[in-house]
Design an enzyme around this catalytic site. Structure first.
Site, PDB file in Angstrom:
ATOM      1  N   HIS A 267     -13.626   8.443 -17.870  1.00 57.55           N
ATOM      2  CA  HIS A 267     -12.954   7.604 -16.876  1.00 57.55           C
ATOM      3  C   HIS A 267     -11.503   7.355 -17.278  1.00 57.55           C
ATOM      4  O   HIS A 267     -10.581   7.881 -16.678  1.00 57.55           O
ATOM      5  CB  HIS A 267     -13.717   6.288 -16.726  1.00 57.55           C
ATOM      6  CG  HIS A 267     -13.201   5.382 -15.646  1.00 57.55           C
ATOM      7  ND1 HIS A 267     -12.266   5.771 -14.711  1.00 57.55           N
ATOM      8  CD2 HIS A 267     -13.501   4.083 -15.349  1.00 57.55           C
ATOM      9  CE1 HIS A 267     -12.016   4.759 -13.884  1.00 57.55           C
ATOM     10  NE2 HIS A 267     -12.744   3.737 -14.254  1.00 57.55           N
ATOM     11  N   HIS A 309      -8.479  17.168  -9.668  1.00 54.37           N
ATOM     12  CA  HIS A 309      -8.974  15.787  -9.652  1.00 54.37           C
ATOM     13  C   HIS A 309     -10.324  15.749  -8.962  1.00 54.37           C
ATOM     14  O   HIS A 309     -10.551  16.478  -7.986  1.00 54.37           O
ATOM     15  CB  HIS A 309      -7.979  14.875  -8.926  1.00 54.37           C
ATOM     16  CG  HIS A 309      -8.214  13.413  -9.161  1.00 54.37           C
ATOM     17  ND1 HIS A 309      -9.129  12.684  -8.443  1.00 54.37           N
ATOM     18  CD2 HIS A 309      -7.649  12.547 -10.044  1.00 54.37           C
ATOM     19  CE1 HIS A 309      -9.109  11.422  -8.867  1.00 54.37           C
ATOM     20  NE2 HIS A 309      -8.226  11.324  -9.833  1.00 54.37           N
ATOM     21  N   ASP A 369      -2.833  11.925 -14.634  1.00 54.30           N
ATOM     22  CA  ASP A 369      -3.153  11.804 -16.064  1.00 54.30           C
ATOM     23  C   ASP A 369      -2.315  12.769 -16.905  1.00 54.30           C
ATOM     24  O   ASP A 369      -1.939  12.448 -18.037  1.00 54.30           O
ATOM     25  CB  ASP A 369      -4.642  12.068 -16.295  1.00 54.30           C
ATOM     26  CG  ASP A 369      -5.525  11.056 -15.595  1.00 54.30           C
ATOM     27  OD1 ASP A 369      -5.288   9.849 -15.786  1.00 54.30           O
ATOM     28  OD2 ASP A 369      -6.435  11.456 -14.848  1.00 54.30           O
TER      29      ASP A 369
END
Length: 435
Positions: A267, A309, A369
């Site tokens: 996560h 993603h 990210d």
């Protein structure tokens, strides 16, 4: 929200049940299965809740197919360009953008709540020096209930608002002090004359022995990262906060549960995984193309971290916004040695992903990210602090979701059901007769 119906027919019995079909303002229509067990005696099975709406919400809208992310109806690109993180916090909590006076009062209120109770300094000293900052954050946030219990009537809207402000205000101090404690450095108190992100950088990096002025570009980049991570619909940590809060647990405990869920590498650890991947590539001594070829090989389990993603099947809209300031930061900041090599590898990978037909056809673009990890690396933030900053950003989303849930007036304690596949009806065998 208009309501139609869907008819479900049980082939075994011929019995029919009409289930409400709920139409949201945007997004897929949703079948209300509340009567399914009562009428037919059936549960539904949906591991990971991939096709199940666990709540109604008016906070964040996400369309992964179209690459859309909106807070309270405002597109994320407009907020990222024009807002500050604290203005976004106001929007999420209150539902509307503030006027000038409202924003000034809100910022002043947050700024004046950034101090921690002095006794909490001794709480930090109870951890080992090598404790992970996320472990410290989970413990300290949960402990806030012991220090700020005078405004914890969860059924009182004013108390909920005060608690929300306290959490947003104190999280940067908790995050910075978690880092300082692990590094053996003295705690630095907040400074009210600094902005939210400047204050965090000051508490992270300043020393009593010399003057420290936060870099404006670093503060701007960090503020953008906080905006982009402020909320993201019903992800694992947000769902955890809601589930914990459904038992009427106090908000500090519920947010601590969310931090614990975020700590999971699947996560909140994606940007850290990006940097570790870059390290592995550089340490291998192999050319970058070797890893790109491995990523294309369907028989190889290797994957490039920070590309594609789970939710966004198009380009991650947050990545578009963060890419520009990432490149600006890399051009402005000086890096040497290992850090420079990692950044060069990252930029080479970005070029491949944006130009290689294999990645383009599969929408395996760099995601938020990928860029946030590079920014943190350029800022000199250690990897074990990446998820801590993520938690700091997401706090406003967690507490807003919790407050929305408490405000609905129809709260029921969360109680998922199961598909039992174990043994049944066994006879107890005394221990002296067991084989």
């Amino acid at each position: 929200m208009s309501t139609d119906t869907v008819t479900i027919i049980d082939d075994a019995t011929g019995k029919k049940v009409q289930l409400p079909l709920l139409t949201p303002t945007s997004g897929p229509k949703t079948i209300d299965i509340g009567a399914l067990y009562k009428e037919l005696g059936y549960f539904t099975y949906d591991p990971g809740f991939m096709s199940t709406a666990s709540c109604t919400s008016a906070i964040t809208f996400l369309d992964g197919q179209k690459g859309i992310l909106q807070y309270r109806g405002y597109p994320i690109d407009q907020l990222a360009e024009h807002s500050s993180y604290l203005e976004v916090c106001y929007l999420l909590i209150n539902g509307d953008l503030p006027n000038k006076q409202e924003l000034e009062e809100f910022v002043s209120g947050i700024t004046n709540h950034t101090m921690l109770h002095e006794a909490l300094k001794r709480f930090f000293s109870g951890f080992r020096r090598d404790a992970h900052p996320m472990a410290i954050m989970v413990g300290v946030v949960g402990a806030l209930a012991a220090f700020y219990h005078e405004h914890m009537d969860i059924h009182n809207p004013e108390h909920r608002l005060i608690t929300a402000h306290r959490l947003i205000a104190k999280m940067p101090t908790i995050a910075a002090w978690s880092y300082r404690y692990a590094m053996g450095k003295p705690f630095v108190y907040p400074v009210n004359s600094l902005s939210y992100t400047e204050n965090f950088l000051h508490m992270m990096y300043s020393m009593p022995t010399e003057e420290y002025t936060p870099n404006p570009l670093l503060a701007k980049a960090l503020d953008l990262i906080l905006i982009l991570h402020a909320d993201h619909e019903q992800n694992a940590s947000t769902a955890t906060v809601r589930l914990a809060g459904s038992s009427d647990a106090n908000p500090f405990a519920a947010v601590a549960a969310g931090i614990a869920a975020l700590w999971g590498p699947a996560h909140g650890g994606a940007n850290e995984a990006v940097i570790r991947m870059l390290m592995d590539i550089n340490e291998s001594g192999k050319p970058l193309q070797a890893f790109v070829d491995r990523a294309k090989d369907k028989n190889d389990s290797f994957r490039l971290m920070g590309f594609g993603h789970r939710v966004y099947k198009n380009y991650d809209p947050r990545a578009t916004l963060i890419r520009k300031i990432c490149h600006q930061l890399l051009n402005d900041m000086e890096s040497t040695g290992e850090q420079k090599k990692l950044l060069e590898t990252a930029m080479a990978l970005e070029k491949v992903a944006l130009e290689d037909e294999y990645f383009v056809q599969r929408n395996l673009y760099p995601n938020v990210d990928f860029y946030s990890g590079i920014i943190f690396l350029a800022m000199g933030i250690p990897m074990n602090m990446f998820t801590v900053i993520f938690a700091m950003a997401r706090t406003v989303g967690w507490i807003t979701q919790w407050n929305e849930m408490q405000s609905e007036g129809k709260l029921r304690i969360g109680r998922p059901r199961q598909l039992y596949v174990g043994l049944i009806d066994l006879e107890y065998v005394p221990i002296n007769k067991r084989k």
